[in-house]
Design a protein around this motif. Structure first.
Motif, PDB file in Angstrom:
ATOM      1  N   VAL A  92     -51.863  27.473  31.688  1.00  0.00           N
ATOM      2  CA  VAL A  92     -51.212  27.147  30.416  1.00  0.00           C
ATOM      3  C   VAL A  92     -50.078  28.099  30.075  1.00  0.00           C
ATOM      4  N   ARG A  93     -50.359  29.386  30.011  1.00  0.00           N
ATOM      5  CA  ARG A  93     -49.350  30.345  29.553  1.00  0.00           C
ATOM      6  C   ARG A  93     -48.097  30.309  30.416  1.00  0.00           C
ATOM      7  N   GLU A  94     -48.286  30.331  31.716  1.00  0.00           N
ATOM      8  CA  GLU A  94     -47.136  30.357  32.627  1.00  0.00           C
ATOM      9  C   GLU A  94     -46.324  29.066  32.541  1.00  0.00           C
ATOM     10  N   ARG A  95     -47.019  27.942  32.519  1.00  0.00           N
ATOM     11  CA  ARG A  95     -46.309  26.659  32.530  1.00  0.00           C
ATOM     12  C   ARG A  95     -45.588  26.415  31.205  1.00  0.00           C
ATOM     13  N   VAL A  96     -46.225  26.747  30.070  1.00  0.00           N
ATOM     14  CA  VAL A  96     -45.577  26.555  28.781  1.00  0.00           C
ATOM     15  C   VAL A  96     -44.372  27.478  28.646  1.00  0.00           C
ATOM     16  N   ALA A  97     -44.512  28.719  29.100  1.00  0.00           N
ATOM     17  CA  ALA A  97     -43.389  29.665  29.042  1.00  0.00           C
ATOM     18  C   ALA A  97     -42.216  29.181  29.890  1.00  0.00           C
ATOM     19  N   GLU A  98     -42.514  28.486  30.969  1.00  0.00           N
ATOM     20  CA  GLU A  98     -41.470  27.934  31.838  1.00  0.00           C
ATOM     21  C   GLU A  98     -40.777  26.737  31.200  1.00  0.00           C
ATOM     22  N   LEU A  99     -41.560  25.893  30.528  1.00  0.00           N
ATOM     23  CA  LEU A  99     -41.036  24.645  29.975  1.00  0.00           C
ATOM     24  C   LEU A  99     -40.315  24.807  28.642  1.00  0.00           C
ATOM     25  N   ALA A 100     -40.823  25.669  27.788  1.00  0.00           N
ATOM     26  CA  ALA A 100     -40.311  25.765  26.419  1.00  0.00           C
ATOM     27  C   ALA A 100     -38.793  25.934  26.357  1.00  0.00           C
ATOM     28  N   PRO A 101     -38.193  26.862  27.105  1.00  0.00           N
ATOM     29  CA  PRO A 101     -36.739  27.004  27.025  1.00  0.00           C
ATOM     30  C   PRO A 101     -35.991  25.754  27.479  1.00  0.00           C
ATOM     31  N   SER A 102     -36.561  25.021  28.431  1.00  0.00           N
ATOM     32  CA  SER A 102     -35.862  23.848  28.966  1.00  0.00           C
ATOM     33  C   SER A 102     -35.756  22.724  27.943  1.00  0.00           C
ATOM     34  N   VAL A 103     -36.646  22.715  26.938  1.00  0.00           N
ATOM     35  CA  VAL A 103     -36.575  21.693  25.895  1.00  0.00           C
ATOM     36  C   VAL A 103     -36.044  22.262  24.580  1.00  0.00           C
ATOM     37  N   GLY A 104     -35.652  23.534  24.589  1.00  0.00           N
ATOM     38  CA  GLY A 104     -35.044  24.136  23.402  1.00  0.00           C
ATOM     39  C   GLY A 104     -36.014  24.716  22.400  1.00  0.00           C
ATOM     40  N   LEU A 105     -37.201  25.138  22.854  1.00  0.00           N
ATOM     41  CA  LEU A 105     -38.180  25.754  21.961  1.00  0.00           C
ATOM     42  C   LEU A 105     -38.188  27.269  22.174  1.00  0.00           C
ATOM     43  N   THR A 106     -38.014  28.021  21.103  1.00  0.00           N
ATOM     44  CA  THR A 106     -38.053  29.478  21.168  1.00  0.00           C
ATOM     45  C   THR A 106     -39.496  29.966  21.014  1.00  0.00           C
ATOM     46  N   PRO A 107     -39.813  31.163  21.511  1.00  0.00           N
ATOM     47  CA  PRO A 107     -41.199  31.657  21.461  1.00  0.00           C
ATOM     48  C   PRO A 107     -41.822  31.653  20.073  1.00  0.00           C
ATOM     49  N   ASP A 108     -41.037  31.942  19.030  1.00  0.00           N
ATOM     50  CA  ASP A 108     -41.607  31.982  17.681  1.00  0.00           C
ATOM     51  C   ASP A 108     -42.097  30.613  17.211  1.00  0.00           C
ATOM     52  N   LEU A 109     -41.499  29.533  17.737  1.00  0.00           N
ATOM     53  CA  LEU A 109     -41.915  28.187  17.323  1.00  0.00           C
ATOM     54  C   LEU A 109     -43.260  27.792  17.925  1.00  0.00           C
ATOM     55  N   LEU A 110     -43.609  28.381  19.051  1.00  0.00           N
ATOM     56  CA  LEU A 110     -44.822  27.971  19.751  1.00  0.00           C
ATOM     57  C   LEU A 110     -46.096  28.277  18.971  1.00  0.00           C
ATOM     58  N   ASP A 111     -46.051  29.244  18.082  1.00  0.00           N
ATOM     59  CA  ASP A 111     -47.227  29.589  17.290  1.00  0.00           C
ATOM     60  C   ASP A 111     -47.305  28.817  15.976  1.00  0.00           C
ATOM     61  N   ARG A 112     -46.344  27.951  15.723  1.00  0.00           N
ATOM     62  CA  ARG A 112     -46.353  27.168  14.486  1.00  0.00           C
ATOM     63  C   ARG A 112     -47.085  25.846  14.679  1.00  0.00           C
ATOM     64  N   ARG A 113     -47.517  25.291  13.557  1.00  0.00           N
ATOM     65  CA  ARG A 113     -48.171  23.987  13.574  1.00  0.00           C
ATOM     66  C   ARG A 113     -47.163  22.907  13.162  1.00  0.00           C
ATOM     67  N   PRO A 114     -47.471  21.639  13.448  1.00  0.00           N
ATOM     68  CA  PRO A 114     -46.506  20.565  13.184  1.00  0.00           C
ATOM     69  C   PRO A 114     -45.881  20.575  11.796  1.00  0.00           C
ATOM     70  N   HIS A 115     -46.648  20.886  10.765  1.00  0.00           N
ATOM     71  CA  HIS A 115     -46.078  20.851   9.410  1.00  0.00           C
ATOM     72  C   HIS A 115     -45.100  22.000   9.159  1.00  0.00           C
ATOM     73  N   GLU A 116     -45.047  22.948  10.082  1.00  0.00           N
ATOM     74  CA  GLU A 116     -44.170  24.108   9.928  1.00  0.00           C
ATOM     75  C   GLU A 116     -42.867  23.970  10.725  1.00  0.00           C
ATOM     76  N   VAL A 117     -42.666  22.832  11.375  1.00  0.00           N
ATOM     77  CA  VAL A 117     -41.456  22.623  12.164  1.00  0.00           C
ATOM     78  C   VAL A 117     -40.821  21.283  11.795  1.00  0.00           C
ATOM     79  N   SER A 118     -39.577  21.098  12.198  1.00  0.00           N
ATOM     80  CA  SER A 118     -38.855  19.853  11.926  1.00  0.00           C
ATOM     81  C   SER A 118     -39.299  18.755  12.894  1.00  0.00           C
ATOM     82  N   ASP A 119     -38.898  17.517  12.591  1.00  0.00           N
ATOM     83  CA  ASP A 119     -39.197  16.407  13.506  1.00  0.00           C
ATOM     84  C   ASP A 119     -38.597  16.661  14.886  1.00  0.00           C
TER      85      ASP A 119
END
Length: 223
Positions: free
Chosen positions: A115-142
Motif C-alpha cells: 500500500v504505502r509504496e504503491r500509493v506514494a508512487e501513484l499520488a503525484p501522477s494524479v496530482g495529489l500532494t501528501p497532505d491530501l492523503l490524510d484527509r477524508r472526502p468531506h475535507e477535499v474538493s470534488d
C-alpha cells in the motif's frame, strides 16, 4: 481484447435499457462511447466493468468469457479492469482517508504490504500532494476526490480502463489533468480505454475512435 457481444442488460428484464449491443476495445486502443444521459451507456459500462450481470450476451476478456460478476469473478478478471465513475462522492466511503480509499483494491486482494509504496508512487501522477492523503472526502474538493478515485482505479495496474463520465462534474483544468494522467498510464502500460460520455469534442480529442450510442443500438443482428 475487451469484447461485449450481443449484450442485453438493465434493471427490469421486461424493459432492458441495453438491447443486443456489440462493442470491442483492442489492447492499447481508446474508444469513446457517445450518447445522451439516460440512454443506457452507463449500464453497458457497468457490464464491461464486471459490476452488472447482463440478461443476455457475452463479455470476453482476452478471449475468456466472464461467467461470474462483482466479487465472485476470478481475481485475475476483476483486477484486469479499473473503473472511474462520474460522481466521486457516490463511489467513495466518506469514513476513509484518501490514502485508504486509494488502497482499497490492494487490501481487498490481500496485498496490504504494497500500500504505502504503491500509493506514494501513484499520488503525484494524479496530482495529489501528501497532505491530501490524510484527509477524508468531506475535507477535499470534488476534483481532488476524483483524483483519488482515478488513483484507486490504477492501483493494481489494470489492462483495461473504463471512465464513465469521469470529467463531467469537473472544471476544465482538472478534467484536462485527469485525462492526461489516464493517457500517461496508457502510454506506459498499453492499457485499453473505454471512455463513456456525452461531450463529443472531448471524446473526439481523447479517443482513437468514437462510437455513437444511436448507431450502436440501431445495428441489426448479423450486420
Amino acid at each position: 481484447m475487451l469484447e461485449l457481444q450481443a449484450i442485453t442488460a438493465g434493471y427490469d428484464r421486461k424493459a432492458p435499457v441495453v438491447r443486443n449491443v456489440t462493442l470491442s476495445v483492442a489492447p492499447g486502443e481508446s474508444v469513446g462511447l457517445l450518447g445522451p444521459s439516460g440512454c443506457g451507456k452507463s449500464t453497458l459500462a457497468r457490464v464491461a466493468a464486471l459490476l452488472h450481470r447482463p440478461d443476455a450476451g457475452t463479455l470476453l476478456l482476452d478471449g475468456d468469457p466472464v461467467r461470474r460478476w462483482r466479487h465472485r469473478a476470478p481475481r485475475a478478471q476483476r483486477t484486469a479492469i479499473g473503473v472511474v465513475f462520474q460522481q466521486p462522492r457516490l463511489s467513495a466511503d466518506p469514513r476513509l482517508r484518501l490514502i485508504d480509499l486509494i488502497a482499497e483494491p490492494l487490501r481487498a486482494t490481500g496485498r496490504r504490504d504494497e500500500v504505502r509504496e504503491r500509493v506514494a508512487e501513484l499520488a503525484p501522477s494524479v496530482g495529489l500532494t501528501p497532505d491530501l492523503l490524510d484527509r477524508r472526502p468531506h475535507e477535499v474538493s470534488d476534483g481532488q476526490l476524483q483524483r483519488a478515485c482515478l488513483a484507486r482505479a490504477l492501483l493494481v495496474r489494470p489492462r483495461w480502463l473504463i471512465c464513465d463520465e469521469m470529467t463531467a462534474m469537473l472544471d476544465a483544468s482538472t478534467a484536462a489533468a485527469l485525462v492526461a494522467a489516464v493517457e500517461e498510464y496508457r502510454s506506459a502500460t498499453g492499457a485499453g480505454l473505454l471512455a463513456v460520455g456525452h461531450d463529443q469534442v472531448l471524446l473526439g480529442r481523447w479517443c482513437d475512435r468514437t462510437v455513437s450510442w444511436e448507431k450502436l443500438t440501431s445495428t441489426e443482428p448479423g450486420e
